[in-house]
Write an enzyme that holds these catalytic residues in place. Structure first.
Site, PDB file in Angstrom:
ATOM      1  N   SER A  50       0.854  -1.205   0.000  1.00  0.00           N
ATOM      2  CA  SER A  50       0.000   0.000   0.000  1.00  0.00           C
ATOM      3  C   SER A  50       0.883   1.247   0.000  1.00  0.00           C
ATOM      4  O   SER A  50       0.639   2.194  -0.754  1.00  0.00           O
ATOM      5  CB  SER A  50      -0.878   0.084   1.253  1.00  0.00           C
ATOM      6  OG  SER A  50      -1.288  -1.156   1.705  1.00  0.00           O
ATOM      7  N   THR A  51       1.899   1.237   0.850  1.00  0.00           N
ATOM      8  CA  THR A  51       2.799   2.388   0.961  1.00  0.00           C
ATOM      9  C   THR A  51       3.499   2.682  -0.363  1.00  0.00           C
ATOM     10  O   THR A  51       3.745   3.835  -0.704  1.00  0.00           O
ATOM     11  CB  THR A  51       3.866   2.097   2.045  1.00  0.00           C
ATOM     12  OG1 THR A  51       3.194   1.772   3.257  1.00  0.00           O
ATOM     13  CG2 THR A  51       4.799   3.262   2.256  1.00  0.00           C
ATOM     14  N   TYR A 138      -1.564 -10.621   3.760  1.00  0.00           N
ATOM     15  CA  TYR A 138      -1.619  -9.214   4.179  1.00  0.00           C
ATOM     16  C   TYR A 138      -3.044  -8.919   4.644  1.00  0.00           C
ATOM     17  O   TYR A 138      -3.945  -8.741   3.831  1.00  0.00           O
ATOM     18  CB  TYR A 138      -1.211  -8.327   2.997  1.00  0.00           C
ATOM     19  CG  TYR A 138      -1.147  -6.837   3.260  1.00  0.00           C
ATOM     20  CD1 TYR A 138      -1.361  -6.276   4.511  1.00  0.00           C
ATOM     21  CD2 TYR A 138      -0.838  -5.969   2.219  1.00  0.00           C
ATOM     22  CE1 TYR A 138      -1.287  -4.908   4.724  1.00  0.00           C
ATOM     23  CE2 TYR A 138      -0.769  -4.596   2.418  1.00  0.00           C
ATOM     24  CZ  TYR A 138      -0.990  -4.077   3.679  1.00  0.00           C
ATOM     25  OH  TYR A 138      -0.923  -2.721   3.869  1.00  0.00           O
ATOM     26  N   LYS A 166       0.925 -10.555   7.750  1.00  0.00           N
ATOM     27  CA  LYS A 166       1.200  -9.133   7.994  1.00  0.00           C
ATOM     28  C   LYS A 166      -0.101  -8.597   8.542  1.00  0.00           C
ATOM     29  O   LYS A 166      -1.092  -8.480   7.829  1.00  0.00           O
ATOM     30  CB  LYS A 166       1.592  -8.447   6.687  1.00  0.00           C
ATOM     31  CG  LYS A 166       1.628  -6.929   6.740  1.00  0.00           C
ATOM     32  CD  LYS A 166       2.252  -6.438   5.450  1.00  0.00           C
ATOM     33  CE  LYS A 166       2.052  -5.005   5.038  1.00  0.00           C
ATOM     34  NZ  LYS A 166       1.756  -4.013   6.000  1.00  0.00           N
ATOM     35  N   THR A 168      -2.319  -5.983   9.969  1.00  0.00           N
ATOM     36  CA  THR A 168      -2.589  -4.549  10.115  1.00  0.00           C
ATOM     37  C   THR A 168      -4.012  -4.363  10.631  1.00  0.00           C
ATOM     38  O   THR A 168      -4.952  -4.119   9.862  1.00  0.00           O
ATOM     39  CB  THR A 168      -2.350  -3.803   8.778  1.00  0.00           C
ATOM     40  OG1 THR A 168      -1.044  -4.141   8.295  1.00  0.00           O
ATOM     41  CG2 THR A 168      -2.420  -2.299   8.978  1.00  0.00           C
TER      42      THR A 168
HETATM   43  O1  MN9 Z   1       2.042  -1.225   6.153  1.00  0.00           O
HETATM   44  C1  MN9 Z   1       1.135   0.723   6.992  1.00  0.00           C
HETATM   45  N1  MN9 Z   1      -0.223   0.692   6.580  1.00  0.00           N
HETATM   46  C2  MN9 Z   1      -0.687   1.494   5.635  1.00  0.00           C
HETATM   47  C3  MN9 Z   1       1.624  -0.672   7.101  1.00  0.00           C
HETATM   48  O2  MN9 Z   1      -0.045   2.363   5.140  1.00  0.00           O
HETATM   49  C4  MN9 Z   1      -2.058   1.265   5.200  1.00  0.00           C
HETATM   50  C5  MN9 Z   1       1.400   1.446   8.318  1.00  0.00           C
HETATM   51  O3  MN9 Z   1       2.783   1.595   8.394  1.00  0.00           O
HETATM   52  C6  MN9 Z   1       0.727   2.806   8.451  1.00  0.00           C
HETATM   53  O4  MN9 Z   1       1.010   3.607   7.327  1.00  0.00           O
HETATM   54  C7  MN9 Z   1       1.205   3.573   9.678  1.00  0.00           C
HETATM   55  C8  MN9 Z   1       0.421   4.871   9.888  1.00  0.00           C
HETATM   56  O5  MN9 Z   1      -0.906   4.600  10.273  1.00  0.00           O
HETATM   57  O6  MN9 Z   1       1.087   2.770  10.800  1.00  0.00           O
END
Ligand code: MN9
Length: 293
Positions: A50-51, A138, A166, A168
């Site tokens: 995503s990043t 993920y 992973k 989240t």
């Molecule tokens: O990969 C990231 N998730 C997203 C994990 O970007 C959707 C996190 O690193 C977040 O960017 C971060 C800020 O909320 O924790």
């Protein structure tokens, strides 16, 4: 039979993708980013997640980013995010990851259409088979819209083709339940602002976006946690969270690119439909974030 902890436990940067003035991948800046992160002590990289704006890039661009990172990353552990709602594209990227000798493939659940769990599981298994590499699921329900419970995640973890998750989500009870039921699988914490909470509930490491510019803080938190110095680990987490709170307010990935720009790397801006930061937002980053990273 467990996974290779030496290779997979630790802090992984979910790499940003720098774009130049013509909106093309900026290879030089990407190489500089990889080198900077290796210096900060990361274990490896999560490529085109995503990043990295994966869903705003073509398949060929994603393949190219995988190549550039591979050529720059030395013996760091490499995870290719190959996910796409277009399974043919995901399959091609899976094979590319294997050819480039990546360590793992990973994918977000197929999204937009409301696929059944059986369909989702089928997608993951076909990709793992095509890649001939272990698969890291993920799990990011807030963005994918796909909610999976302990039993669903367990259905993956029971299968040898899946190395872990992973994770989240801020449901740390579920994280603990997964780790307790499958101690031999790897769990990565996904929200950087809750890294220390994730470690206490069983995460073996983390994959995150803010590590692009402040991985050193998280490498430190993990060392402190492992040494039992929780008070100091909390202090560093809070220091990071003051910065992350600003990012969440301004837009995480657009702000992260601006931080890289202000650090002297040429990252450009996020692709549309993401919008640009205002000059006030940039000034805020300069004053409230840059001196503290
Ligand atoms: O990969 C990231 N998730 C997203 C994990 O970007 C959707 C996190 O690193 C977040 O960017 C971060 C800020 O909320 O924790």
């Amino acid at each position: 039979m467990g996974y290779n902890k030496e290779k997979f436990d630790g802090v992984f940067t979910a790499l940003l993708t720098p774009f130049d003035k013509e909106n093309k991948i900026n290879e030089k800046a990407l190489r500089e980013l990889v080198a900077l992160n290796l210096k900060m002590g990361v274990k490896g990289f999560y490529v085109c997640g995503s990043t990295g704006e994966a869903f705003l890039m073509s398949k060929d661009e994603r393949a190219r980013v995988m190549e550039i990172v591979k050529s720059e990353a030395g013996d760091a552990t490499l995870i290719a995010h190959i996910g796409s709602v277009n399974e043919m594209e995901a399959t091609a990227l899976a094979k590319h990851a294997k050819a480039l000798e990546y360590d793992l493939v990973s994918s977000v659940a197929p999204f937009y259409y409301k696929f059944s769990f059986e369909e989702i599981k089928g997608y993951y298994c076909r990709l793992a088979d095509a890649a001939e590499l272990p698969m890291l699921v993920y799990h990011i329900p807030v963005l994918s819209g796909v909610n999976m419970g302990v039993n669903d995640l367990g259905a993956f973890l029971n299968d040898d083709r899946f190395i872990g998750i992973k994770y989240t989500s801020n449901d740390f009870f579920m994280m603990e339940q997964c780790k307790t039921a499958f101690p031999e699988k790897v769990l990565y914490n996904g929200y950087d602002e809750m890294f220390l909470a994730g470690l206490s509930m069983g995460a073996d490491g983390a994959i995150g976006s803010t590590y692009n510019f402040m991985a050193n803080k998280f490498v430190r938190i993990r060392q402190l946690f492992n040494a039992g110095n929780i008070a100091e680990a909390q202090r560093v987490q809070k220091e990071a969270n003051r910065i992350i709170a600003i990012l969440c307010r301004l837009g995480v990935h657009r702000s992260e690119k601006e931080i890289m720009n202000q650090m002297g790397l040429d990252f450009g801006v996020c692709r549309p439909p993401f919008g640009a930061l205002s000059s006030e937002d940039k000034a805020l980053i300069k004053k409230e974030i840059l001196p503290f990273i």
